[in-house]
Motif scaffolding. Sequence first.
Motif, PDB file in Angstrom:
ATOM      1  N   ASN D  46       0.819  -1.207   0.000  1.00 17.90           N
ATOM      2  CA  ASN D  46       0.000   0.000   0.000  1.00 17.90           C
ATOM      3  C   ASN D  46       0.852   1.255   0.000  1.00 17.90           C
ATOM      4  O   ASN D  46       0.313   2.359  -0.044  1.00 17.90           O
ATOM      5  CB  ASN D  46      -0.894   0.062   1.263  1.00 17.90           C
ATOM      6  CG  ASN D  46      -2.005  -0.939   1.242  1.00 17.90           C
ATOM      7  OD1 ASN D  46      -1.760  -2.115   1.079  1.00 17.90           O
ATOM      8  ND2 ASN D  46      -3.255  -0.473   1.381  1.00 17.90           N
ATOM      9  N   VAL D  47       2.174   1.114   0.089  1.00 17.37           N
ATOM     10  CA  VAL D  47       3.009   2.310   0.216  1.00 17.37           C
ATOM     11  C   VAL D  47       3.639   2.713  -1.115  1.00 17.37           C
ATOM     12  O   VAL D  47       4.317   3.747  -1.191  1.00 17.37           O
ATOM     13  CB  VAL D  47       4.097   2.152   1.310  1.00 17.37           C
ATOM     14  CG1 VAL D  47       3.461   2.049   2.676  1.00 17.37           C
ATOM     15  CG2 VAL D  47       5.000   0.989   1.035  1.00 17.37           C
ATOM     16  N   GLY D  48       3.417   1.935  -2.182  1.00 18.79           N
ATOM     17  CA  GLY D  48       3.905   2.331  -3.505  1.00 18.79           C
ATOM     18  C   GLY D  48       5.367   2.022  -3.759  1.00 18.79           C
ATOM     19  O   GLY D  48       6.074   2.799  -4.412  1.00 18.79           O
ATOM     20  N   ALA D  49       5.826   0.865  -3.283  1.00 19.17           N
ATOM     21  CA  ALA D  49       7.237   0.481  -3.473  1.00 19.17           C
ATOM     22  C   ALA D  49       7.476   0.020  -4.909  1.00 19.17           C
ATOM     23  O   ALA D  49       6.598  -0.546  -5.543  1.00 19.17           O
ATOM     24  CB  ALA D  49       7.596  -0.630  -2.497  1.00 19.17           C
ATOM     25  N   GLY D  50       8.696   0.283  -5.398  1.00 18.55           N
ATOM     26  CA  GLY D  50       9.037  -0.105  -6.760  1.00 18.55           C
ATOM     27  C   GLY D  50      10.175  -1.113  -6.780  1.00 18.55           C
ATOM     28  O   GLY D  50      10.879  -1.299  -5.781  1.00 18.55           O
ATOM     29  N   VAL D  51      10.382  -1.733  -7.954  1.00 15.78           N
ATOM     30  CA  VAL D  51      11.428  -2.761  -8.092  1.00 15.78           C
ATOM     31  C   VAL D  51      12.782  -2.208  -7.651  1.00 15.78           C
ATOM     32  O   VAL D  51      13.128  -1.062  -7.957  1.00 15.78           O
ATOM     33  CB  VAL D  51      11.476  -3.300  -9.533  1.00 15.78           C
ATOM     34  CG1 VAL D  51      12.734  -4.120  -9.778  1.00 15.78           C
ATOM     35  CG2 VAL D  51      10.245  -4.163  -9.805  1.00 15.78           C
ATOM     36  N   ASP D  52      13.552  -2.991  -6.910  1.00 13.31           N
ATOM     37  CA  ASP D  52      14.895  -2.702  -6.393  1.00 13.31           C
ATOM     38  C   ASP D  52      14.909  -1.877  -5.106  1.00 13.31           C
ATOM     39  O   ASP D  52      15.973  -1.746  -4.484  1.00 13.31           O
ATOM     40  CB  ASP D  52      15.769  -2.012  -7.452  1.00 13.31           C
ATOM     41  CG  ASP D  52      16.324  -3.003  -8.464  1.00 13.31           C
ATOM     42  OD1 ASP D  52      16.273  -4.207  -8.168  1.00 13.31           O
ATOM     43  OD2 ASP D  52      16.775  -2.582  -9.533  1.00 13.31           O
ATOM     44  N   GLU D  53      13.778  -1.313  -4.735  1.00 12.14           N
ATOM     45  CA  GLU D  53      13.770  -0.573  -3.472  1.00 12.14           C
ATOM     46  C   GLU D  53      13.844  -1.553  -2.295  1.00 12.14           C
ATOM     47  O   GLU D  53      13.389  -2.685  -2.381  1.00 12.14           O
ATOM     48  CB  GLU D  53      12.498   0.283  -3.357  1.00 12.14           C
ATOM     49  CG  GLU D  53      12.559   1.524  -4.230  1.00 12.14           C
ATOM     50  CD  GLU D  53      11.429   2.494  -3.972  1.00 12.14           C
ATOM     51  OE1 GLU D  53      11.719   3.694  -3.822  1.00 12.14           O
ATOM     52  OE2 GLU D  53      10.258   2.075  -3.941  1.00 12.14           O
ATOM     53  N   TRP D  54      14.434  -1.062  -1.210  1.00 11.98           N
ATOM     54  CA  TRP D  54      14.452  -1.845   0.031  1.00 11.98           C
ATOM     55  C   TRP D  54      13.250  -1.411   0.863  1.00 11.98           C
ATOM     56  O   TRP D  54      12.963  -0.223   1.005  1.00 11.98           O
ATOM     57  CB  TRP D  54      15.726  -1.578   0.838  1.00 11.98           C
ATOM     58  CG  TRP D  54      16.937  -2.301   0.357  1.00 11.98           C
ATOM     59  CD1 TRP D  54      17.189  -2.740  -0.908  1.00 11.98           C
ATOM     60  CD2 TRP D  54      18.078  -2.671   1.148  1.00 11.98           C
ATOM     61  NE1 TRP D  54      18.409  -3.360  -0.955  1.00 11.98           N
ATOM     62  CE2 TRP D  54      18.986  -3.328   0.288  1.00 11.98           C
ATOM     63  CE3 TRP D  54      18.429  -2.507   2.488  1.00 11.98           C
ATOM     64  CZ2 TRP D  54      20.216  -3.830   0.733  1.00 11.98           C
ATOM     65  CZ3 TRP D  54      19.656  -2.991   2.936  1.00 11.98           C
ATOM     66  CH2 TRP D  54      20.531  -3.651   2.060  1.00 11.98           C
ATOM     67  N   VAL D  55      12.554  -2.426   1.415  1.00  9.20           N
ATOM     68  CA  VAL D  55      11.344  -2.150   2.192  1.00  9.20           C
ATOM     69  C   VAL D  55      11.375  -2.920   3.504  1.00  9.20           C
ATOM     70  O   VAL D  55      12.172  -3.841   3.696  1.00  9.20           O
ATOM     71  CB  VAL D  55      10.079  -2.559   1.396  1.00  9.20           C
ATOM     72  CG1 VAL D  55       9.939  -1.741   0.113  1.00  9.20           C
ATOM     73  CG2 VAL D  55      10.062  -4.057   1.091  1.00  9.20           C
ATOM     74  N   LEU D  56      10.469  -2.534   4.392  1.00  5.81           N
ATOM     75  CA  LEU D  56      10.211  -3.323   5.596  1.00  5.81           C
ATOM     76  C   LEU D  56       8.937  -4.109   5.371  1.00  5.81           C
ATOM     77  O   LEU D  56       7.928  -3.542   4.925  1.00  5.81           O
ATOM     78  CB  LEU D  56      10.024  -2.412   6.824  1.00  5.81           C
ATOM     79  CG  LEU D  56      11.283  -1.818   7.440  1.00  5.81           C
ATOM     80  CD1 LEU D  56      10.893  -0.914   8.613  1.00  5.81           C
ATOM     81  CD2 LEU D  56      12.227  -2.918   7.930  1.00  5.81           C
ATOM     82  N   VAL D  57       8.968  -5.400   5.676  1.00  4.54           N
ATOM     83  CA  VAL D  57       7.784  -6.232   5.530  1.00  4.54           C
ATOM     84  C   VAL D  57       7.376  -6.751   6.907  1.00  4.54           C
ATOM     85  O   VAL D  57       8.211  -7.205   7.691  1.00  4.54           O
ATOM     86  CB  VAL D  57       8.022  -7.381   4.512  1.00  4.54           C
ATOM     87  CG1 VAL D  57       9.208  -8.236   4.876  1.00  4.54           C
ATOM     88  CG2 VAL D  57       6.782  -8.251   4.354  1.00  4.54           C
ATOM     89  N   SER D  58       6.077  -6.609   7.206  1.00  9.87           N
ATOM     90  CA  SER D  58       5.514  -7.139   8.452  1.00  9.87           C
ATOM     91  C   SER D  58       4.745  -8.409   8.131  1.00  9.87           C
ATOM     92  O   SER D  58       3.981  -8.438   7.167  1.00  9.87           O
ATOM     93  CB  SER D  58       4.553  -6.130   9.091  1.00  9.87           C
ATOM     94  OG  SER D  58       5.227  -5.226   9.916  1.00  9.87           O
ATOM     95  N   CYS D  59       4.943  -9.438   8.930  1.00  9.10           N
ATOM     96  CA  CYS D  59       4.293 -10.721   8.678  1.00  9.10           C
ATOM     97  C   CYS D  59       3.260 -11.028   9.758  1.00  9.10           C
ATOM     98  O   CYS D  59       3.292 -10.486  10.847  1.00  9.10           O
ATOM     99  CB  CYS D  59       5.332 -11.829   8.601  1.00  9.10           C
ATOM    100  SG  CYS D  59       6.376 -11.664   7.134  1.00  9.10           S
ATOM    101  N   GLY D  60       2.345 -11.919   9.416  1.00  7.47           N
ATOM    102  CA  GLY D  60       1.323 -12.360  10.359  1.00  7.47           C
ATOM    103  C   GLY D  60       0.175 -11.383  10.426  1.00  7.47           C
ATOM    104  O   GLY D  60      -0.072 -10.631   9.482  1.00  7.47           O
TER     105      GLY D  60
END
Lengths: 100, 100, 100, 100, 100
Positions: D46-60
């Motif tokens: 939902n934050v609009g990340a693009g290919v090659d960007e580093w992101v934080l992912v929350s699980c569960g």
Amino acid sequence: MQIAKVRGTVVSTQKEPSLRGTKLLLLQFVDEEGHLMPEYEVAADNVGAGVDEWVLVSCGSAARQIPGNEHRPLDAAVVAIIDTVSVENRVIYSKRDQYR
Amino acid sequence: MQIAKVRGTVVSTQKEPSLRGTKLLLLQFVDEEGHLMPEYEVAADNVGAGVDEWVLVSCGSAARQIPGNEHRPLDAAVVAIIDTVSVENRVIYSKRDQYR
Amino acid sequence: MQIAKVRGTVVSTQKEPSLRGTKLLLLQFVDEEGHLMPEYEVAADNVGAGVDEWVLVSCGSAARQIPGNEHRPLDAAVVAIIDTVSVENRVIYSKRDQYR
Amino acid sequence: MQIAKVRGTVVSTQKEPSLRGTKLLLLQFVDEEGHLMPEYEVAADNVGAGVDEWVLVSCGSAARQIPGNEHRPLDAAVVAIIDTVSVENRVIYSKRDQYR
Amino acid sequence: MQIAKVRGTVVSTQKEPSLRGTKLLLLQFVDEEGHLMPEYEVAADNVGAGVDEWVLVSCGSAARQIPGNEHRPLDAAVVAIIDTVSVENRVIYSKRDQYR
């Protein structure tokens, strides 16, 4: 979610009553290059996935966010049949090619 | 869910009061070819599984979706005794054959 | 649940206020043959377990199904002190023998 | 949360109806030194990340704390696009440098 | 909970709006003998932990049991700064000694 390939089915007569009518698929996980991994999951299927199709599986309480599953003791569910997986604009899996 | 084989039981007197009357089975996980894996789980059993039977085990909050378990501090429960596991139309496990 | 051996304690002064009064034990997991594994867990203890005892530890939201823990940021709790673990009718652990 | 690099996308037509309109990214985990690891996750974005960007992912269940996702069967979501990762006051990743 | 050492910070501008004001620490897990392990976690910090301190990290829905985090898409939070870790009455970590 993880990418998995539908490998088969699991059938049970003696089970939690709330699981009656739940179709259980045996899924095997696929790595990011499309190879089968040893990890598997038995998941409820509401989307009508068939053997050899690639699907997305959600684990944990997410499996109970599907209408009808809310109070079933499920920790995994198929949530989508995959059309395509693309990595850096290269298609590494396409359902259409799979069945050509 | 994971496929597991019932190996034994765990007995405890000094425990959370809400666990009184809960039967606890020692389950050992089975891989997709039917071999025992080192991983195990101690799970509540409400379906009446016996030693050597193959079962489905649900982990996490799913274990508390079983009537009676709602407020028990359980993170794993047996949810089904398996009749058959089929992979690509080949039966790799059948409870009936197991006991012939 | 997993089987673990109580190895020690963790003490903290500066913490989430809701954790005040929570006893935190350092547990080391035990494999299905009774050997210590490298995996450990720091878990809340309400059942009064002591060093060297074998316990059952519940992980995830199960840890908050214990009266008093409902709103604590805990992801693991001791839920039982184990008396016996039996595999195929052979006792592989008995608390009584342990302390003879 | 885990640090992951956006590698691509997953497209599906036949899926849980509640997933319509959800953008699904293929993320590959990154270790603490910035190397890609074999583990991956398919996550809602939902934050609009693009290919090659580093992101934080929350699980569960955290994935369903995002407005709009509350009742979707999701077990992973991108929650942030990373600007910088610093280890002991040394910047090991900077989005700005990445695109210079 | 797991024992982890604070290694650094993660900064993000473009993120889920509910994460504004959340301090995100990069934690590296520590094994039962005090050695750094390759596993890491990015966790919200409300207790004021600093680089090199040992902390307890809670994962999963536990991270949202901290006042202010209830509706944030977090799957990990620092819940305590560790004073001492004792194994069989031997202190294997002491914050005081660390800073002497």
